[in-house]
Design a protein around this motif. Sequence first.
Motif, short mmCIF file in Angstrom:
data_model
loop_
_atom_site.label_atom_id
_atom_site.label_comp_id
_atom_site.label_asym_id
_atom_site.label_seq_id
_atom_site.Cartn_x
_atom_site.Cartn_y
_atom_site.Cartn_z
N UNK A 159 1.13 -1.26 0.21
CA UNK A 159 -0.14 0.25 0.24
C UNK A 159 0.63 1.48 -0.14
N UNK A 160 1.96 1.10 0.60
CA UNK A 160 2.94 2.08 0.69
C UNK A 160 3.38 2.30 -1.15
N UNK A 161 3.71 1.40 -1.16
CA UNK A 161 4.27 1.20 -2.73
C UNK A 161 3.35 2.66 -3.49
N UNK A 162 1.72 2.04 -3.75
CA UNK A 162 0.66 2.59 -4.26
C UNK A 162 0.92 4.08 -4.34
N UNK A 163 0.71 4.49 -3.15
CA UNK A 163 1.12 5.72 -1.96
C UNK A 163 2.07 6.59 -3.33
N UNK A 164 2.83 5.94 -3.02
CA UNK A 164 4.39 6.68 -3.72
C UNK A 164 4.28 7.16 -5.37
N UNK A 165 3.52 5.89 -5.56
CA UNK A 165 3.40 5.30 -7.37
C UNK A 165 2.39 6.76 -7.36
N UNK A 166 1.39 6.60 -6.48
CA UNK A 166 0.65 7.79 -7.19
C UNK A 166 0.37 9.14 -6.96
N UNK A 167 2.25 9.66 -6.41
CA UNK A 167 2.74 11.06 -6.50
C UNK A 167 3.85 10.62 -7.24
N UNK A 168 3.67 9.55 -8.26
CA UNK A 168 4.73 10.38 -9.27
C UNK A 168 6.78 9.42 -8.56
N UNK A 169 6.36 9.22 -7.72
CA UNK A 169 8.21 8.59 -6.86
C UNK A 169 8.05 7.36 -7.07
#
Length: 205
Positions: A159-169
Amino acid sequence: MDENGILLFIIYPSFDVLHMVIIFIYRYVALGDFENGIRSYQNALQIDPIHYNAWHGVAMIYLRQEKYEFSKHHFHRALNINPHSFVIMTYLGTSLHALNRNDEALSMMEKAIRAYKKNPLPMYLKATILVTMEEFDDALTVLEELKECAPHESSVYALMGKIYKYRSMYDMAMLHFGLALDLNPSASDAAIEKLHIPDELDDNL
């Protein structure tokens, strides 16, 4: 009560009838036999209309059937009878979230967390609700705290990976998807998300 229930009662006449019915509810649900599960639930409520396990049992059936309005109603009834159950609070919050009533769902998850702070499930579900609301900073705060009490739970890192992906990080996203897969190689969601990281990231690593 079905024929098996009657037979059990004949063999064990001292066995609590209500608990016997509840056992059959759980058995039917486990087998995916929702029709008999509902029927057993109705039998349980005829015996004791304020037995919270019966209300909870049928709410779980409705939840599995994705009948969220019905599940919400029955979880509410169960919680009114047993207002201190963090399990009921958690599933009620899940039903509210499925109905897009995210503020209420978030409030219910926070109640569940306060009721039993050692259970990581309502914390994780709180984070998922915050992600739905695009409250990414708050979601990450919850997940960082969750890592402390559930350091080997792959879904937290995914889930943390998904959040960073949403933020283009994407570098952070790759890191956390990788950690999720290290902890659980069969974590298909993390694997799929990792595959969709832009190819140009490889040139920057």
